[in-house]
Write an enzyme that holds these catalytic residues in place. Structure first.
Site: not given
Length: 304
Positions: A140, A161, A190, A232, A234, A246
């Site tokens: 990323c 985003k 992300s 991502h 992971e 969040r």
């Protein structure tokens, strides 16, 4: 996989029936393990440790994993005691050789690279990988930083985003990274920025090996045995949900992550559709880009 016995991630991985070798047992085995260094730039250090170690664990290869921190940055989310116990500084590793290295993402996409307080140190580390690491994987923001530093590839801000699970299409046949993959697979993203295929295609040393119609460039490969992953792989099942909640609490009015929740309804559970390919991706990287090409004598790494 050999990690410190008292690393918090150890108990989490053992609870998932992931085999973690104790330091004592590893020391009794007559084997040349792979040495993997992880530069963890994420503020959620422990969560990122668990995520990456989980992905690296599904392999018969014995690996020693160490964590690296930035000396020129003071962490606001992780105690100095924790970092001193489980992380190395660059000065402690600069004279060593590693079979593989992972440089993670960081929540820094809204500022220019040269405004990052540890940018100079990061550039020194990225240069060091060329002579001291057999294969480096950038993730990323780390991928954007690596592409910019090594090849001058710019990152471009996005109007909104990119968040969600996006279908990727394999563009290069017989690429070892994708052995055992389907022609199309899913990967979490992300990020607020992107790198563009048109910029990468102008550089003869870089190749886009997978991409998405929705999220753009997925993975870039270089002739220097570097892997740049814009997503991502992971991520845990609940990571995007955590980020969404969040941002909601922070008043950022985020959109619901695409193709993530059942029926795109954030009141329902996420649907995990990337874990199998994620595990295979890290296994293939360890096998074909690290184990199969790294010298038996570690001192020969970087000698070409």
């Amino acid at each position: 996989m050999k990690i410190p016995d008292d690393l918090p991630a150890t108990s989490v991985l053992e609870s998932e029936n992931i085999f973690v070798m104790s330091e004592h047992r590893a020391d009794t085995q007559d084997i040349r393990p792979l040495d993997i260094l992880i530069l963890n730039l994420m503020p959620t250090k422990v969560e990122t440790e668990v995520q990456l170690l989980r992905c690296l664990s599904n392999s018969p290869l014995q690996t020693n994993v160490e964590f690296l921190r930035m000396s020129t940055h003071e962490s606001k989310n992780t105690s100095a005691e924790y970092l001193d116990r489980f992380y190395r500084s660059f000065d402690e590793v600069r004279k060593r050789k590693y079979d593989g290295m992972i440089i993670t993402g960081a929540p820094l996409e809204s500022i220019d690279f040269d405004q990052v307080d540890y940018w100079e140190e990061l550039c020194e580390i990225m240069d060091w990988t060329l002579t001291n690491v057999c294969s480096t994987m950038y993730i990323c923001w780390g991928a954007f930083a690596g592409l910019y530093h090594h090849y001058g590839i710019p990152k471009h801000p996005l109007e909104s985003k990119v968040s969600g699970i996006f279908e990727q299409r394999v563009l290069v046949q017989n690429e070892p990274l994708f052995r055992g993959f389907d022609d199309r697979f899913q990967m979490p993203h992300s990020r607020h920025s992107e790198v563009r295929a048109v910029d990468i295609e102008e550089n003869p040393h870089l190749h886009v090996v997978c991409a998405s119609e929705e999220s753009g460039v997925g993975i870039v490969q270089s002739e220097r045995n570097q892997i740049f992953v814009t997503g991502h792989f992971e991520y845990d099942a609940g990571t995007l949900a955590y980020e969404y909640e969040r941002d909601l609490e922070a008043g950022k009015n985020p959109h619901v992550p695409d193709h993530y929740f059942e029926g795109d309804d954030p009141r329902k559970d996420p649907v995990v559709r990337w874990r199998g390919h994620a595990t295979l991706f890290f296994t293939n990287w360890l096998n074909y880009y690290v184990y199969q090409v790294t010298p038996y004598l570690k001192d020969d790494i970087g000698s070409d």
